[in-house]
Design a protein around this motif. Structure first.
Motif, PDB file in Angstrom:
ATOM      1  N   ALA A 207       0.817  -1.128   0.103  1.00  0.00           N
ATOM      2  CA  ALA A 207      -0.104   0.078   0.055  1.00  0.00           C
ATOM      3  C   ALA A 207       0.894   1.245  -0.019  1.00  0.00           C
ATOM      4  N   VAL A 208       1.846   1.348   0.641  1.00  0.00           N
ATOM      5  CA  VAL A 208       2.880   2.389   0.975  1.00  0.00           C
ATOM      6  C   VAL A 208       3.459   2.591  -0.603  1.00  0.00           C
ATOM      7  N   ALA A 209       3.861   1.442  -1.017  1.00  0.00           N
ATOM      8  CA  ALA A 209       4.631   1.361  -2.376  1.00  0.00           C
ATOM      9  C   ALA A 209       3.922   2.119  -3.494  1.00  0.00           C
ATOM     10  N   ALA A 210       2.597   1.805  -3.417  1.00  0.00           N
ATOM     11  CA  ALA A 210       1.555   1.978  -4.530  1.00  0.00           C
ATOM     12  C   ALA A 210       1.131   3.545  -4.270  1.00  0.00           C
ATOM     13  N   GLY A 211       1.219   3.991  -2.809  1.00  0.00           N
ATOM     14  CA  GLY A 211       0.806   5.473  -2.871  1.00  0.00           C
ATOM     15  C   GLY A 211       1.999   6.179  -3.328  1.00  0.00           C
ATOM     16  N   VAL A 212       3.148   6.016  -2.960  1.00  0.00           N
ATOM     17  CA  VAL A 212       4.318   6.868  -3.319  1.00  0.00           C
ATOM     18  C   VAL A 212       4.566   6.946  -4.918  1.00  0.00           C
ATOM     19  N   PHE A 213       4.120   5.896  -5.309  1.00  0.00           N
ATOM     20  CA  PHE A 213       4.293   5.823  -7.148  1.00  0.00           C
ATOM     21  C   PHE A 213       3.172   6.891  -7.744  1.00  0.00           C
ATOM     22  N   ALA A 214       1.868   6.785  -7.114  1.00  0.00           N
ATOM     23  CA  ALA A 214       0.830   7.650  -7.504  1.00  0.00           C
ATOM     24  C   ALA A 214       0.922   8.984  -7.126  1.00  0.00           C
ATOM     25  N   LEU A 215       1.810   9.213  -6.103  1.00  0.00           N
ATOM     26  CA  LEU A 215       1.636  10.588  -5.537  1.00  0.00           C
ATOM     27  C   LEU A 215       2.846  11.384  -6.403  1.00  0.00           C
ATOM     28  N   VAL A 216       3.605  10.720  -7.167  1.00  0.00           N
ATOM     29  CA  VAL A 216       4.592  11.419  -7.932  1.00  0.00           C
ATOM     30  C   VAL A 216       4.332  11.303  -9.352  1.00  0.00           C
ATOM     31  N   THR A 217       3.380  10.705  -9.938  1.00  0.00           N
ATOM     32  CA  THR A 217       3.121  10.661 -11.210  1.00  0.00           C
ATOM     33  C   THR A 217       1.839  11.732 -11.855  1.00  0.00           C
ATOM     34  N   SER A 218       2.376  12.578 -12.716  1.00  0.00           N
ATOM     35  CA  SER A 218       1.367  13.442 -13.188  1.00  0.00           C
ATOM     36  C   SER A 218       0.108  13.019 -13.896  1.00  0.00           C
ATOM     37  N   ASP A 219       0.057  11.871 -14.179  1.00  0.00           N
ATOM     38  CA  ASP A 219      -1.227  11.366 -14.766  1.00  0.00           C
ATOM     39  C   ASP A 219      -2.036  11.378 -13.651  1.00  0.00           C
ATOM     40  N   ILE A 220      -1.664  10.832 -12.639  1.00  0.00           N
ATOM     41  CA  ILE A 220      -2.566  10.685 -11.286  1.00  0.00           C
ATOM     42  C   ILE A 220      -3.345  12.203 -10.864  1.00  0.00           C
ATOM     43  N   TRP A 221      -2.171  13.186 -10.877  1.00  0.00           N
ATOM     44  CA  TRP A 221      -2.594  14.310 -10.730  1.00  0.00           C
ATOM     45  C   TRP A 221      -3.773  14.829 -11.359  1.00  0.00           C
ATOM     46  N   ARG A 222      -3.646  14.490 -12.861  1.00  0.00           N
ATOM     47  CA  ARG A 222      -4.827  15.146 -13.776  1.00  0.00           C
ATOM     48  C   ARG A 222      -6.144  14.188 -13.385  1.00  0.00           C
ATOM     49  N   LEU A 223      -5.917  12.976 -13.177  1.00  0.00           N
ATOM     50  CA  LEU A 223      -7.023  12.153 -13.043  1.00  0.00           C
ATOM     51  C   LEU A 223      -7.801  12.482 -11.697  1.00  0.00           C
ATOM     52  N   ALA A 224      -7.153  12.846 -10.602  1.00  0.00           N
ATOM     53  CA  ALA A 224      -7.516  13.230  -9.376  1.00  0.00           C
ATOM     54  C   ALA A 224      -8.378  14.808  -9.646  1.00  0.00           C
ATOM     55  N   ASP A 225      -7.747  15.459 -10.452  1.00  0.00           N
ATOM     56  CA  ASP A 225      -8.528  16.725 -10.867  1.00  0.00           C
ATOM     57  C   ASP A 225      -9.850  16.447 -11.594  1.00  0.00           C
ATOM     58  N   ARG A 226      -9.788  15.690 -12.328  1.00  0.00           N
ATOM     59  CA  ARG A 226     -10.885  15.456 -13.407  1.00  0.00           C
ATOM     60  C   ARG A 226     -12.020  14.314 -12.803  1.00  0.00           C
ATOM     61  N   PHE A 227     -11.813  13.634 -11.783  1.00  0.00           N
ATOM     62  CA  PHE A 227     -12.614  12.671 -11.331  1.00  0.00           C
ATOM     63  C   PHE A 227     -14.173  13.235 -10.837  1.00  0.00           C
ATOM     64  N   GLY A 228     -13.827  14.263  -9.942  1.00  0.00           N
ATOM     65  CA  GLY A 228     -14.905  14.845  -9.146  1.00  0.00           C
ATOM     66  C   GLY A 228     -15.195  13.821  -7.862  1.00  0.00           C
ATOM     67  N   PRO A 229     -15.931  14.420  -6.984  1.00  0.00           N
ATOM     68  CA  PRO A 229     -16.451  13.831  -5.988  1.00  0.00           C
ATOM     69  C   PRO A 229     -17.027  12.408  -5.980  1.00  0.00           C
ATOM     70  N   VAL A 230     -18.017  12.116  -7.106  1.00  0.00           N
ATOM     71  CA  VAL A 230     -18.602  10.811  -7.012  1.00  0.00           C
ATOM     72  C   VAL A 230     -17.758   9.995  -7.552  1.00  0.00           C
ATOM     73  N   ARG A 231     -16.882   9.944  -8.544  1.00  0.00           N
ATOM     74  CA  ARG A 231     -16.039   8.961  -8.980  1.00  0.00           C
ATOM     75  C   ARG A 231     -14.953   8.740  -7.851  1.00  0.00           C
ATOM     76  N   LEU A 232     -14.333  10.045  -7.182  1.00  0.00           N
ATOM     77  CA  LEU A 232     -13.617   9.679  -6.007  1.00  0.00           C
ATOM     78  C   LEU A 232     -13.942   8.699  -4.989  1.00  0.00           C
ATOM     79  N   VAL A 233     -15.343   8.954  -4.622  1.00  0.00           N
ATOM     80  CA  VAL A 233     -16.150   8.127  -3.625  1.00  0.00           C
ATOM     81  C   VAL A 233     -16.048   6.587  -4.088  1.00  0.00           C
ATOM     82  N   ALA A 234     -16.636   6.654  -5.389  1.00  0.00           N
ATOM     83  CA  ALA A 234     -16.544   5.068  -5.980  1.00  0.00           C
ATOM     84  C   ALA A 234     -15.243   4.540  -5.857  1.00  0.00           C
TER      85      ALA A 234
END
Length: 358
Positions: A207-234
């Motif tokens: 879990a920690v390794a996956a979190g570190v990888f996601a945190l430094v990936t710019s694609d994850i930044w853009r996904l988080a920005d565009r997902f919205g609350p409903v998708r983030l909850v899902a």
């Protein structure tokens, strides 16, 4: 070694009181000798404390496990015997020493399993019969959820434990939940669910390794920005369900009732198991979210973050990134949770609390 009931005797059948069956399982040798003496004494003491039900204490000789073995192995083996024999509760008498945090203890009680373990070496040589009886009574009280509260709740618990259940399905499970909510809360609290994930090293590391990888990936930044609350909850709910299902199914924590007699306690066991795992995973999720938010604020410069998003980055954007990161990290933990050994998962999911000594 007698296997006949040491309970209320022939006259008990003439009453309308339901019976609570307690299996007193003793290892061969001295434990079996102690159990032969303890059986009638325990039945009489339980009748005196709780005369509203009939007590049927059945003494059997069974080594259960081959030494060396710890209390978790003894409890698991006793649980299998309990379900096979259709007992309500089980107390194991063993000559193996038991320890908690490197301290020798006289007994352990696991209310989730309905099983307690009494260790003879900790009783000493003087007054052993009296101390064995006092400790056994304390262990049975712990299994019943007797915390000194409302006696009416305990009486209802006893009557429900003694009553055979002939139906099944969602309605039955709902009645078990509503009628035993206080007991269920106590069982889950005794399991210390917040310690579950910390005990699963592989899942936590993944879990920690996956979190570190996601945190430094710019694609994850853009996904988080565009997902919205409903998708983030899902995504968050999906990650929690994934790791919970992996732990419960992969480690075979879910039990099936073989007969109506044990259906109620199996339902309680499954409810407590699921609640323990869910609370443990939610604790992991909250910890990962806190770590992800801290890491994002410290390791992702606002200028670089804004460049990746294509707009100014505010606190809300960091919260969304931490949310998605913790969800993906939880999924990573679910993938490695399947690699954990079954015994490690069971040991993490169930904490056997020390019983009262005599």
């Amino acid at each position: 070694m007698s296997t006949a009931p040491a309970g209320d005797g022939p006259e008990a059948g003439a009453t309308a009181r339901p019976d609570v069956v307690v299996g007193l399982v003793a290892a061969p040798g001295v434990p079996a000798e102690v159990a032969d003496e303890l059986g009638p004494d325990l039945a009489a003491a339980l009748r005196g404390e709780h005369p509203e039900v009939a007590w049927d204490v059945r003494v059997v000789e069974d080594g259960l496990v081959a030494p060396p073995a710890d209390d978790a192995e003894i409890v698991a083996a006793a649980r299998e015997r309990l379900l096979a024999e259709e007992w309500d509760l089980a107390v194991c008498v063993t000559d193996l020493p038991l320890t908690v945090a490197r301290r020798t203890v006289v007994g352990h009680a696991s209310p989730v399993h309905g099983v307690a373990v009494l260790s003879l070496p900790a009783l000493g040589a003087v007054g052993r019969r009296r101390r064995a009886l006092q400790t056994s009574l304390g262990l049975v009280r712990a299994l019943l959820g007797d915390d000194g509260g409302d006696p009416g709740v305990l009486r209802r618990r006893l009557r429900e434990l003694a009553a055979d259940q002939g139906d099944a399905g969602g309605g039955f499970t709902a009645r078990v939940l509503t009628g035993n909510l206080r007991l269920l809360v106590g069982m889950v609290r005794a399991n210390r669910p917040w310690r579950l994930t910390a005990s699963l090293s592989r899942a936590l590391a993944a879990a920690v390794a996956a979190g570190v990888f996601a945190l430094v990936t710019s694609d994850i930044w853009r996904l988080a920005d565009r997902f919205g609350p409903v998708r983030l909850v899902a995504v968050g709910l999906g990650s929690v369900v994934a790791i919970c299902a992996t732990l419960v199914v992969g480690a075979r924590l879910w039990e099936r009732a073989g007969s109506p007699r044990v259906r109620k306690q199996v339902a309680l066991f499954n409810l407590a198991t699921v609640a323990t795992v869910v609370l443990g995973v939610l604790t992991l999720y909250a910890a990962l979210f806190t770590l992800a938010l801290t890491g994002a604020l410290l390791l992702v410069p606002s200028g670089l973050f804004a460049e990746g998003l294509g707009h100014r980055a505010g606190l809300g954007d960091y919260l969304e990134l931490a949310w998605l990161t913790s969800s993906l990290a939880t999924v990573g933990g679910a993938l490695d949770a399947g690699l954990e050994e079954d015994e490690a998962v069971r040991e993490a999911a169930y904490t056997h609390r020390p019983g009262a000594g005599g």
